[in-house]
Design an enzyme around this catalytic site. Sequence first.
Site, PDB file in Angstrom:
ATOM      1  CE1 TYR A  58      28.036  38.488  40.380  1.00  0.00           C
ATOM      2  CE2 TYR A  58      26.214  39.718  39.295  1.00  0.00           C
ATOM      3  CZ  TYR A  58      27.680  39.545  39.502  1.00  0.00           C
ATOM      4  OH  TYR A  58      28.586  40.174  39.047  1.00  0.00           O
TER       5      TYR A  58
ATOM      6  CG  ASN B 173      29.989  42.149  41.785  1.00  0.00           C
ATOM      7  OD1 ASN B 173      30.669  41.099  41.651  1.00  0.00           O
ATOM      8  ND2 ASN B 173      29.361  42.646  40.464  1.00  0.00           N
TER       9      ASN B 173
ATOM     10  NE  ARG C 265      36.494  35.269  38.439  1.00  0.00           N
ATOM     11  CZ  ARG C 265      35.358  35.478  39.269  1.00  0.00           C
ATOM     12  NH1 ARG C 265      35.386  34.506  40.540  1.00  0.00           N
ATOM     13  NH2 ARG C 265      34.389  36.581  39.253  1.00  0.00           N
TER      14      ARG C 265
ATOM     15  CG  ASP D 266      37.012  38.700  37.501  1.00  0.00           C
ATOM     16  OD1 ASP D 266      37.497  37.450  37.193  1.00  0.00           O
ATOM     17  OD2 ASP D 266      35.937  38.720  37.799  1.00  0.00           O
TER      18      ASP D 266
ATOM     19  CG  ASP E  63      32.531  37.267  41.751  1.00  0.00           C
ATOM     20  OD1 ASP E  63      33.032  36.250  42.074  1.00  0.00           O
ATOM     21  OD2 ASP E  63      32.438  37.855  40.674  1.00  0.00           O
TER      22      ASP E  63
END
Length: 148
Positions: A34, A36, A80, A82, A111
């Site tokens: 994951y 960012n 999207r 957030d 992301d």
Amino acid sequence: MTDEPQAVVTGFLKALEDLDVDRALTFAASDIVYQNVPLPPARGVAAVEKQLRFMAKYGSGFEARTHHIAADGNVVLTERTDVLRRGAWEAEFWVCGTFEVEAGRIVLWRDYFDWTTFLAASAKGAGRVALAGARTLLGRYKGRQPVR
């Protein structure tokens, strides 16, 4: 649970919106990565769990408003907005997410968002909280009777 990549991603995002870390982790592979961007990636489900639990502990709400979602094989792209919440503070910002799904589990979640926009949204949220507090104090002050 389905193995269909787009359904896996939407189920994962829904679990995050519910701040249900345990359910969200059912969508994650043990070797999930994951990130960012441009921060360093969290590697492995334990590292991702730590970040998600931090978010759930210190946040009071999360919303992923998906505008577009597309799948190409096992890769799912999301566009999207957030929304992060903590009490009265709220920050909305645009995010583009890339997910790779294998055997019904997310192996990659990356992301991308504009940090300047995120910081501006955070400052705007803090300003709204400060303004609401000032209005409350002003209302209390106006309601006081002079001391004689």
